[in-house]
Design an enzyme around this catalytic site. Structure first.
Site, short mmCIF file in Angstrom:
data_model
loop_
_atom_site.label_atom_id
_atom_site.label_comp_id
_atom_site.label_asym_id
_atom_site.label_seq_id
_atom_site.Cartn_x
_atom_site.Cartn_y
_atom_site.Cartn_z
N TRP A 103 1.32 -1.57 0.09
CA TRP A 103 0.15 0.05 -0.23
C TRP A 103 0.66 1.40 0.05
O TRP A 103 0.27 2.59 -0.68
CB TRP A 103 -0.68 0.08 0.78
CG TRP A 103 -2.37 -0.84 0.87
CD1 TRP A 103 -2.71 -2.35 1.36
CD2 TRP A 103 -3.34 -1.23 0.22
NE1 TRP A 103 -3.11 -3.16 1.13
CE2 TRP A 103 -3.69 -2.33 -0.10
CE3 TRP A 103 -3.36 -0.75 -0.94
CZ2 TRP A 103 -4.85 -3.15 -1.06
CZ3 TRP A 103 -4.10 -0.48 -2.07
CH2 TRP A 103 -5.00 -1.78 -2.03
N ASP A 171 -1.59 6.34 6.21
CA ASP A 171 -3.34 5.60 5.96
C ASP A 171 -3.08 4.69 6.20
O ASP A 171 -2.20 3.92 7.04
CB ASP A 171 -2.55 4.83 4.52
CG ASP A 171 -3.17 3.81 4.23
OD1 ASP A 171 -4.19 3.81 4.55
OD2 ASP A 171 -2.98 2.98 2.87
N LYS A 195 -12.38 -1.99 6.62
CA LYS A 195 -11.76 -3.39 7.92
C LYS A 195 -12.04 -2.98 8.80
O LYS A 195 -12.10 -4.10 9.76
CB LYS A 195 -10.06 -2.96 7.27
CG LYS A 195 -9.41 -3.36 5.64
CD LYS A 195 -8.53 -2.14 5.78
CE LYS A 195 -7.99 -2.52 3.96
NZ LYS A 195 -7.80 -3.92 3.50
#
Length: 359
Positions: A103, A171, A195
């Site tokens: 990511w 993030d 999530k």
């Protein structure tokens, strides 16, 4: 009622059963309104109250001060990979990145379209099995911001402490709400919701107010933090039902010990699973001990030829979504807030039985 599976999905992921039950109860008629939340105008008083309550509950959980806007937008973390540089930098500016996984890598590639990027440190050469030691980071003298991914969902590495920087951007898609965090240490936090917060389709942004208002002219209006803040995240129609479900999750976290309660429960679940892996010669965890995620636990079997059998037997026992990401291989158990201790206990029991049969 149908039995609920043990869901170890990395995202979209398990939601608290209590939250789903309440949503089901309110599905056709939200609190006497005669309609579902997903059928209401986002401008209606009923929905505006739902939205405001959700924001306040999130502010309460993290003790978010009035120096920060809290936005509920669309586009996922991936949309923010572009939105952050467009809102917070000029084309000549530099963003420092710590590259700790898949990511981080995507965020770096996207930011490079809009400004200069400096990869201050990377663990890619060891397949992202650790977070590079802060002493080794090659930070720029003049970077506008420092970007980290707090928890890498795929590789299973997590920052336990955050670096200091005048404008730290994180993030937090896969570990937001899982532990207390000092918001004042950050300029901006963004997180896809699917999530630990709620269903896919919602993105939460916590951004310091002084960072808003100087977006580039090319910035899409709906990605402009100042525009969305002025409109209470309703410059365009927000993802109303996902926002409502997120609000139910915030209430659930509050009712279950808040962020400290989540952290204790998550640590206990992770400890149980990592201890089982470490005590075995059959299973192994690739991540450096100090950087192991408490959210996503990758592990491999001694013989990869047994992977398919492991997954098939797990499913017979009601355990789903344990297949590891192709870049890491093996297995991955995502054990977010809503995954109960019983699911982790069931997994550990099964792992022991499988090892005895096949090891």
């Amino acid at each position: 009622a149908m039995a609920r599976t043990h869901n170890f999905s990395a995202g979209p992921a398990a939601l608290p059963t209590d939250v789903l039950a309440q949503a089901a109860e309110e599905m056709l008629d939200f609190q006497g309104s005669g309609m579902s939340v997903m059928e209401m105008s986002h401008r209606s008083k009923t929905f505006v109250d739902i939205a405001a309550t959700a924001e306040q509950d999130l502010r309460d959980l993290f003790a978010i001060s009035d120096d920060y806007h809290v936005l509920f937008l669309q586009g996922g973390a991936t949309g923010q990979f572009a939105s952050v540089p467009m809102n917070l930098t000029n084309p000549d500016d530099t963003i420092d990145f710590v590259d700790t996984g898949a990511w981080s890598k995507k965020a770096i590639k996207e930011a490079g379209k809009y400004c200069h990027v400096n990869v201050a440190a990377s663990s890619s050469d060891s397949n992202y099995d650790h977070i590079p030691n802060a002493d080794s980071w090659q930070l720029s003298d003049d970077a506008t911001l420092l970007h980290v991914c707090s928890n890498e969902t795929i590789g299973g590495v997590q920052f336990k402490e955050f670096p200091e920087h005048k404008t730290l951007v994180a993030d937090m898609s896969s570990d937001i709400l899982s532990r207390p965090v000092n918001i004042d240490d950050f300029g901006l936090i963004y997180a896809g919701a699917q999530k630990n917060i709620g269903p896919a389709g919602l993105t939460v942004i916590i951004v310091r107010k002084d960072l808003c208002g100087s977006a580039r002219s090319i910035t899409p209006t709906f990605l402009d933090y100042a525009v969305q803040a002025d409109a209470d995240s309703m410059s365009n129609t927000p993802p109303t039902y996902a926002w409502y479900l997120a609000g139910l999750v915030f209430k659930w976290v509050k009712a279950n010990g808040g962020l400290a309660g989540m952290a204790a429960q998550n640590q206990a679940k992770a400890d149980l699973l990592y201890n089982a892996i470490d005590a075995s010669n059959f299973y192994s965890a690739p991540v450096a001990l100090a950087d192991r995620s408490i959210m996503n636990v990758p592990f491999t079997l001694a013989d990869a030829a047994l992977d398919a059998d492991f997954l098939a037997q797990a499913e017979v026992r009601g355990m789903f979504n344990l297949k590891g990401h192709r870049s890491v291989g093996g297995m991955r158990a995502s054990i977010y807030n809503a995954v109960p201790m019983e699911s982790v206990q069931a997994l550990v029991t099964f792992m022991g039985e499988f090892e005895n049969e096949r090891g």
